[in-house]
Design an enzyme around this catalytic site. Structure first.
Site, short mmCIF file in Angstrom:
data_model
loop_
_atom_site.label_atom_id
_atom_site.label_comp_id
_atom_site.label_asym_id
_atom_site.label_seq_id
_atom_site.Cartn_x
_atom_site.Cartn_y
_atom_site.Cartn_z
N SER A 67 62.38 71.00 89.76
CA SER A 67 61.66 69.91 90.43
C SER A 67 60.20 70.19 90.71
O SER A 67 59.49 69.29 91.18
CB SER A 67 62.38 69.51 91.72
OG SER A 67 63.52 68.73 91.41
N LYS A 203 55.45 72.06 96.37
CA LYS A 203 56.66 71.41 95.85
C LYS A 203 57.72 72.47 95.59
O LYS A 203 57.44 73.54 95.05
CB LYS A 203 56.36 70.66 94.54
CG LYS A 203 57.57 69.91 93.99
CD LYS A 203 57.96 68.75 94.88
CE LYS A 203 59.33 68.16 94.52
NZ LYS A 203 60.45 68.99 95.03
N THR A 204 58.94 72.14 96.00
CA THR A 204 60.08 73.01 95.73
C THR A 204 60.68 72.71 94.36
O THR A 204 60.41 71.67 93.76
CB THR A 204 61.18 72.80 96.78
OG1 THR A 204 61.51 71.40 96.80
CG2 THR A 204 60.73 73.25 98.16
N GLY A 205 61.54 73.61 93.92
CA GLY A 205 62.32 73.40 92.71
C GLY A 205 63.59 74.24 92.78
O GLY A 205 63.56 75.36 93.31
#
Length: 259
Positions: A67, A203-205
């Site tokens: 993501s 932003k995370t992923g």
């Protein structure tokens, strides 16, 4: 032939000379050891062109972006007109979803915060494979490989990017240096802004890897005392293990005096 070899040698020397300097951080390494996490963390000082962090070898290894790809996906969607703005509502299609909060219509401001995968799959289908491939090449994003499935390539592969490459991409996004209109880059920067007093964007992923631990990301940039620093964490997340991505990355930034 000799002149040709000499030219190649000089080019190689120049590439080495221009390579970004890496500095190991014992403090960040200690944080990873304390938390029992296998992974890497890198901070790129844009002004000095230096990288500081833990596990340089892994920092150069490519993984699926998961993501974190919502940042370039948002930019490509805006630039191609797949959405008119980050405020355009993308309708929920009524299909079962992995997380309950995804089961509604939402704009990109909300979708990126709750990491709504179906919304961004919709955008990818609207963009189409040809325009998606072209944009990845223009951005020089990771291995630039979309494979054949337009709405899964960042989740399952073949698209991959390293932590170091993430920091380079993010530096260009933060400074408005990507080959897109600045109004679109500014919109993506706005939806990546994190709550709190720090000028922090992130932003995370979280990606699945068959037969291996899941891969976790937290990437972004911070401005401190007028200077820009981009960062990327990726780590293994074994089944059942607690999610330490953001807390660990924040602690690493704090150890460098950036938060």
């Amino acid at each position: 032939m000799i002149k040709h070899l000499a030219a190649l040698f000089l080019m190689a020397c120049g590439a080495v000379a221009q390579a970004t300097e890496w500095r190991d951080s014992p403090a960040i390494t200690q944080l990873f050891k304390k938390e029992g996490v296998t992974g890497t963390f890198v901070v790129h000082d844009v002004a000095l062109d230096t990288d500081t962090g833990h596990n340089r070898q892994r920092a150069a290894k490519r993984f699926i972006p998961a993501s974190t790809f919502k940042l370039p996906n948002s930019l490509i969607a805006l630039s191609t007109g797949a959405v008119a703005s980050v405020d355009e509502i993308v309708p929920y299609d009524g299909k079962p979803v992995y997380r309950a909060e995804w089961a509604k219509d939402m704009d990109l401001r909300e979708a990126i915060k709750v990491s709504n995968v179906p919304v961004y799959q919709t955008l990818a289908r609207r963009i189409g494979m040809e325009r998606m491939r072209g944009a990845l090449v223009r951005m020089n994003y990771g291995n630039m490989d979309t494979g054949k499935v337009v709405d899964r390539f960042w989740l399952d592969g073949p698209l991959e990017i390293s932590a170091i490459e993430q920091t380079v991409f993010l530096a260009r996004l933060a400074q408005g240096q990507l080959p897109f209109e600045n109004v679109h880059m500014e919109a993506v920067r706005a939806i990546a802004r994190q709550d709190g007093p720090a000028e922090l964007y992130a932003k995370t992923g979280w990606g699945k890897r068959p037969g291996q631990p899941d891969i976790g990301w937290w990437v972004g940039w911070v401005r401190k005392d007028g200077k820009l620093y981009t960062f990327a964490l990726n780590c293994d997340i074994p089944e059942g293990a607690p999610d330490k991505r953001v807390a660990l990355a924040r602690a690493a930034l704090q150890s460098l005096g950036l938060l």
